[in-house]
Write a protein that holds these residues in place. Structure first.
Motif, mmCIF file in Angstrom:
data_model
loop_
_atom_site.group_PDB
_atom_site.id
_atom_site.type_symbol
_atom_site.label_atom_id
_atom_site.label_comp_id
_atom_site.label_asym_id
_atom_site.label_seq_id
_atom_site.Cartn_x
_atom_site.Cartn_y
_atom_site.Cartn_z
ATOM 1 N N VAL A 409 1.332 -1.188 0.209
ATOM 2 C CA VAL A 409 0.747 -0.098 -0.143
ATOM 3 C C VAL A 409 0.744 1.362 0.133
ATOM 4 C CG1 VAL A 409 -1.774 0.895 1.208
ATOM 5 C CG2 VAL A 409 -2.464 -1.511 2.033
ATOM 6 N N VAL A 410 0.489 1.918 -1.004
ATOM 7 C CA VAL A 410 1.893 3.179 -1.651
ATOM 8 C C VAL A 410 0.908 4.916 -0.408
ATOM 9 C CG1 VAL A 410 2.610 5.118 -2.606
ATOM 10 C CG2 VAL A 410 2.919 2.670 -3.455
ATOM 11 N N PRO A 411 1.411 5.129 1.016
ATOM 12 C CA PRO A 411 0.945 6.258 0.865
ATOM 13 C C PRO A 411 0.166 7.549 0.448
ATOM 14 C CG PRO A 411 2.614 6.119 2.005
ATOM 15 C CD PRO A 411 2.722 5.134 0.903
ATOM 16 N N PHE A 412 -1.061 8.364 0.310
ATOM 17 C CA PHE A 412 -1.437 9.004 -0.126
ATOM 18 C C PHE A 412 -0.874 10.042 -0.256
ATOM 19 C CE2 PHE A 412 -4.262 12.966 -0.358
ATOM 20 C CZ PHE A 412 -4.349 12.650 -2.020
ATOM 21 N N ARG A 456 -6.164 4.098 -9.849
ATOM 22 C CA ARG A 456 -4.602 3.872 -9.391
ATOM 23 C C ARG A 456 -4.863 2.275 -8.877
ATOM 24 N NH1 ARG A 456 -3.300 8.895 -8.453
ATOM 25 N NH2 ARG A 456 -3.054 8.814 -6.094
ATOM 26 N N ALA A 457 -5.555 2.459 -7.817
ATOM 27 C CA ALA A 457 -5.279 1.054 -6.789
ATOM 28 C C ALA A 457 -6.199 -0.114 -7.221
ATOM 29 C CB ALA A 457 -6.643 1.096 -5.441
ATOM 30 N N MET A 458 -6.671 0.037 -8.386
ATOM 31 C CA MET A 458 -7.474 -1.093 -9.127
ATOM 32 C C MET A 458 -6.227 -1.460 -10.362
ATOM 33 S SD MET A 458 -11.450 0.108 -9.578
ATOM 34 C CE MET A 458 -12.344 -1.178 -10.407
ATOM 35 N N GLU A 459 -6.031 -0.749 -10.844
ATOM 36 C CA GLU A 459 -4.258 -1.193 -11.605
ATOM 37 C C GLU A 459 -3.302 -1.612 -11.216
ATOM 38 O OE1 GLU A 459 -2.601 3.065 -13.471
ATOM 39 O OE2 GLU A 459 -4.258 1.807 -15.156
ATOM 40 N N GLN A 460 -3.065 -1.809 -10.163
ATOM 41 C CA GLN A 460 -2.073 -2.969 -8.750
ATOM 42 C C GLN A 460 -2.346 -4.166 -9.876
ATOM 43 O OE1 GLN A 460 0.441 -0.936 -7.377
ATOM 44 N NE2 GLN A 460 -0.727 0.376 -7.854
ATOM 45 N N ASP A 461 -0.847 -5.039 -9.613
ATOM 46 C CA ASP A 461 -1.369 -5.610 -10.106
ATOM 47 C C ASP A 461 -0.805 -6.941 -8.679
ATOM 48 O OD1 ASP A 461 -1.719 -9.119 -11.122
ATOM 49 O OD2 ASP A 461 0.319 -8.406 -12.934
#
Length: 478
Positions: A409-412, A456-461
């Motif tokens: 998880v990359v913080p906003f 961006r969250a939904m683009e993570q693999d």
């Protein structure tokens, strides 16, 4: 062709109590069949669903010395989704409705299982290059391989990998008992081998004797080399850190897919989520008897209710979390005190909190699909799958920076327009509360930034394919 045997106490879809089962059940399917022959060995528990039992076929049986007695070892077999699975059959050990119970009994049972898993290999005609052992239940496999089985030419040159899913569970008991159940010589029960604080640890044995050690995230691999997270094994893990790999778990992107998920009221993807995700929120509110309002901020918790999961922080902050415009949906079971805690707060805030103290796979999908954020404030978290599912469904994770949570998880950052969720570092309820309040501010006052973050969250693999490539590197290195 590389041959690999996965040895573990559980495996989806046959039997599951935690994330270990997902790894053992999903990862073997992800290797290229031309290059890797990966097979799974698990116990044939009496409580396996009949639909699997009825499809197994008998392969062979023999008797094996375990400790001072002889035990029957049967082998049942089925292929599942292209992966060969062998079930070690013994009604004395694998009866009952639960796969784990009394610790002393579990120790005896998994001493038997570890030895049987190696002993069946000649009989089933499979000679793996690598045995990949999971958690303490398979911890004695690397030990047996380098000691009692070492003189047998069939096993010579066979390598082992030991994966730690959760270091807290080690299969510990007194030395005399473990020596008796395992049949291992007493000179292995020393501080540099299996002994820990005057007891024997089956996991420690595996970590000492395995050729490589993996754990389920990079950060956790670092953390377990420190006393706070090391559970008494930090010194050993520091000494072996050249052999230690951190490889993040994945999730099954077929099963967790908001575009095709049959549990959702409305399917969506990263192009139409702005409209369709709200429909899932309204459907979830209706199902749980909460006031229907697409504009409230809805936070989900899908978790085992235990100390590890940071629920004492939530307890201290709860009345401040439950401000106007916020709803909280909880799903899970565990320690009585946390089950009662959520019921108690539901009584105080019936329009804002829905406590579902049971487990439902369908409802978990609906929570990922309907909530705006998913809360995971764990004290420690080797990998964590909840935040990966949350990202996949565009529900922004709020996490503590530990283990796999920190890695995924990359913080906003509102100034750079980056990030896929929110995080805090200190294990402190004030930090948790500040982070939740900040996420509320972004949700209510910075709507475009929130929507961008969902994208961006939904683009993570975090699919298993990515992890499988790293495991292939590991196997090749061995």
């Amino acid at each position: 062709m590389k041959r690999v045997a996965y040895i573990a106490s559980e495996c989806v879809p046959f039997i599951k109590t935690g994330g270990l089962a997902d790894v053992v059940g999903t990862l073997p399917k992800k290797f290229n069949k031309e290059e890797y022959d990966v097979r799974v060995i698990i116990p044939n528990y009496m409580c396996l669903p009949a639909k699997f039992k009825n499809n197994m076929r008998y392969l062979t049986h023999f008797h094996m010395d375990i400790g001072w007695k002889q035990q029957y070892v049967g082998v049942m077999y089925m292929e599942y989704e292209g992966v060969p699975v062998y079930f070690i059959d013994n009604e004395y050990y694998f009866n009952g409705f639960n796969i784990y119970g009394d610790v002393k009994w579990d120790i005896e049972k998994f001493c038997y299982f570890s030895k049987a898993a190696l002993s069946i290999l000649p009989g089933i005609g499979f000679r793996p290059d690598i045995v990949h052992c999971h958690d303490w239940q398979a911890g004695l496999v690397p030990v047996y391989l380098k000691t009692l089985f070492a003189s047998n030419p069939f096993y010579r040159g066979m390598k082992s990998v030991m994966t730690i899913h959760n270091l807290q569970f080690q299969g510990k008991w007194d030395i005399k008992t473990v020596a008796e159940y395992s049949g291992l010589p007493m000179d292995l029960f020393t501080p540099d081998k299996l002994e820990i604080n005057k007891d024997a640890s089956m996991l420690k044995g595996g970590l000492v004797y395995a050729d490589k050690i993996t754990t389920v995230s990079n950060t956790y691999a670092g953390e377990i080399q420190m006393p706070y997270y090391g559970e008494g094994l930090d010194g050993l893990l520091q000494a072996r850190n050249q052999s230690l790999w951190g490889i993040v778990n994945g999730i099954d992107y077929q099963v967790y897919n908001p575009e095709t998920d049959g549990a959702l009221a409305a399917n969506y993807n990263k192009y139409n989520y702005r409209e369709n995700k709200k429909k899932n929120k309204l459907a979830l509110q209706k199902k749980l008897g909460l006031p229907q309002d697409e504009n409230v901020y809805m936070i989900g918790i899908v978790s085992r209710l235990t100390d590890q999961k940071g629920l004492d922080l939530i307890d201290r902050a709860m009345n401040d979390i439950m401000t106007d415009g916020t709803q909280l949906v909880v799903l899970g079971t565990g320690d009585r005190r946390y089950e009662d805690m959520f019921r108690y707060y539901q009584g105080i805030h019936p329009a804002k909190l829905s406590a579902n103290i049971y487990f439902s796979d369908e409802l978990s999908h609906q929570i990922y699909g309907g909530c705006d954020a998913i809360l995971v404030p764990s004290r420690f978290e080797p990998c964590g799958l909840t935040q990966l599912m949350a990202l996949r469904y565009g529900s922004l994770p709020i996490v503590r920076e530990t283990g796999g949570l920190k890695d995924t998880v990359v913080p906003f950052n509102e100034f750079e327009g980056t990030g896929t969720g929110f995080s805090f570092l200190n294990y402190d309820f004030r930090d948790l509360l500040n982070t939740i309040n900040y996420s509320k501010r972004v949700f209510f006052d910075m709507k475009e930034a929130w929507y961008d973050m969902m994208y961006r969250a939904m683009e993570q693999d975090y699919s298993w394919d990515k992890s499988a490539r790293i495991y292939e590197q590991l196997y090749n290195e061995i």
